[in-house]
Enzyme design. Structure first.
Site, short mmCIF file in Angstrom:
data_model
loop_
_atom_site.label_atom_id
_atom_site.label_comp_id
_atom_site.label_asym_id
_atom_site.label_seq_id
_atom_site.Cartn_x
_atom_site.Cartn_y
_atom_site.Cartn_z
N SER A 76 -3.81 -1.85 -0.21
CA SER A 76 -2.48 -2.43 -0.06
C SER A 76 -2.45 -3.22 1.24
O SER A 76 -2.94 -2.74 2.27
CB SER A 76 -1.41 -1.34 -0.04
N HIS A 124 2.06 -10.23 0.31
CA HIS A 124 1.76 -8.83 -0.01
C HIS A 124 0.81 -8.80 -1.20
O HIS A 124 0.91 -9.62 -2.11
CB HIS A 124 3.06 -8.09 -0.38
N ASN A 178 -1.48 -5.68 -3.62
CA ASN A 178 -1.78 -4.28 -3.84
C ASN A 178 -2.53 -4.13 -5.15
O ASN A 178 -2.18 -4.77 -6.14
CB ASN A 178 -0.48 -3.45 -3.88
N VAL A 179 -3.57 -3.31 -5.14
CA VAL A 179 -4.23 -2.88 -6.38
C VAL A 179 -4.44 -1.38 -6.28
O VAL A 179 -4.73 -0.86 -5.20
CB VAL A 179 -5.57 -3.61 -6.64
N ARG A 180 -4.32 -0.68 -7.39
CA ARG A 180 -4.36 0.78 -7.33
C ARG A 180 -4.80 1.37 -8.68
O ARG A 180 -4.61 0.74 -9.74
CB ARG A 180 -3.00 1.34 -6.96
N GLY A 216 3.24 13.00 0.62
CA GLY A 216 2.83 13.48 1.94
C GLY A 216 1.79 12.61 2.59
O GLY A 216 0.92 13.10 3.33
N GLY A 217 1.85 11.30 2.34
CA GLY A 217 0.89 10.37 2.91
C GLY A 217 1.07 10.18 4.41
O GLY A 217 2.02 10.66 5.02
N ARG A 218 0.14 9.44 4.99
CA ARG A 218 0.16 9.17 6.43
C ARG A 218 1.24 8.14 6.74
O ARG A 218 1.18 7.00 6.28
CB ARG A 218 -1.21 8.66 6.86
#
Length: 306
Positions: A97, A111, A113-115, A263-265
């Site tokens: 991202s 922007h 993003n690939v996921r 709960g990511g950074r």
């Protein structure tokens, strides 16, 4: 789902890391001064990521390019809202991202993003899908830039299926929309989710091609605009319009919501926010001004390639 369509998560992770390296290298070359700072971090349930941020560059005021690979015991609500059968299942997700905020107000924010999401990854029949795309947020509208951006998006889609560009362009227009403002965030591009068409190999090839085309779509625009003379008033308008970017990312963006719910950074999730931004009460541009041109174009989606 047959075995040939099961996702090869390691293959995706390796490719996404390669994409991150290529994009950060291209942005550093374009900036000509600053280098990205890198943080390596771990996720509490397994996996982790590499966050790379460039700040205070000659061309880019702030640019962030993140790779992440996270695992969890139960899919967050943001990822399973439309898929009741996988609610509460363990998951694995990886992605790249990025958000780029140029210094010059005549150079647009972008922007990409690939996921990949995989629900119940240890089962014989995991549920998986890709998502991604890219969009452009100009502050001063240059129609040649908009056409170039969309033509690049169309070209990469047409290599796979002529229906992809109109479908994913429309999806992008609908997704990057501030409902409370009744206006789009920018001039769109591509957006797709729940993408499994053609099985894993086809879907992965398409997602990779979209990500690789990002620099071809964006950097020629930056090359043209980053030296444009500007005033303090131009910068103020840029900061005001960046407020829309912040509103969308904090209220609507699925990636931000997923990161917070899983709960990511936090530093990595919020790296997309611009360094300078402002809100002004009930501000409106002067009629027929360069600033007003955005408001003339933005109310309805536009076919930039017509």
């Amino acid at each position: 789902m047959d075995s040939q369509s099961k996702p090869d998560v390691k293959k995706v992770i390796d490719q996404f890391k390669t994409l991150q390296n290529a994009i950060t290298s291209a942005l550093e070359t374009m900036d000509g001064g600053k280098e990205f700072l890198e943080d390596i971090w771990g996720h509490k349930n397994g996996g982790g990521g590499r966050s790379r941020v460039l700040e205070g560059g000659a061309v880019f005021e702030k640019a962030g390019v993140n790779f992440s690979h996270v695992k969890g015991d139960a899919l967050p609500a943001s990822a399973s809202a439309d898929r009741g059968e996988i609610a509460g299942k363990p998951f694995e997700a990886c992605g790249v991202s990025l958000v780029v905020h140029p210094l010059n107000p005549f150079a647009p924010t972008s922007h990409m993003n690939v996921r990949l999401f995989v629900a119940d990854p240890e089962s014989d029949s995991p549920v998986w899908w890709f998502g991604g795309g890219y969009d452009l947020t100009p502050y001063y509208l240059e129609e040649d830039d908009c056409r170039h951006w969309h033509q690049t998006a169309r070209n990469v889609c047409d290599e796979f299926d002529a229906t992809y560009y109109p479908r994913f362009k429309k999806w992008c227009d609908e997704y990057f929309y501030l409902k409370h403002r009744k206006e789009p965030r920018g001039i769109g591009g591509l957006f797709f989710d729940d993408f499994t068409e053609g099985g894993f190999d086809h879907a992965f090839s398409f997602v990779t091609a979209v990500a690789k085309s990002y620099t071809s779509a964006y950097l020629p625009i930056i090359e043209k605009r980053h030296d444009t003379p500007y005033t303090d008033e131009h910068r103020e308008f840029q900061a005001y319009r960046r407020g829309r970017y912040v509103e969308f990312n904090l209220v609507f963006d699925r990636g931000t919501i997923f990161g917070l719910q899983s709960g990511g950074r936090i530093e990595s999730i919020l790296m997309s926010l611009p360094p300078v931004v402002q809100w002004r009460y009930n501000w409106k541009p002067e009629p027929d001004s360069a600033e007003h041109k955005l408001y003339d174009v933005f109310p309805e989606p536009r076919d930039w390639l017509a």
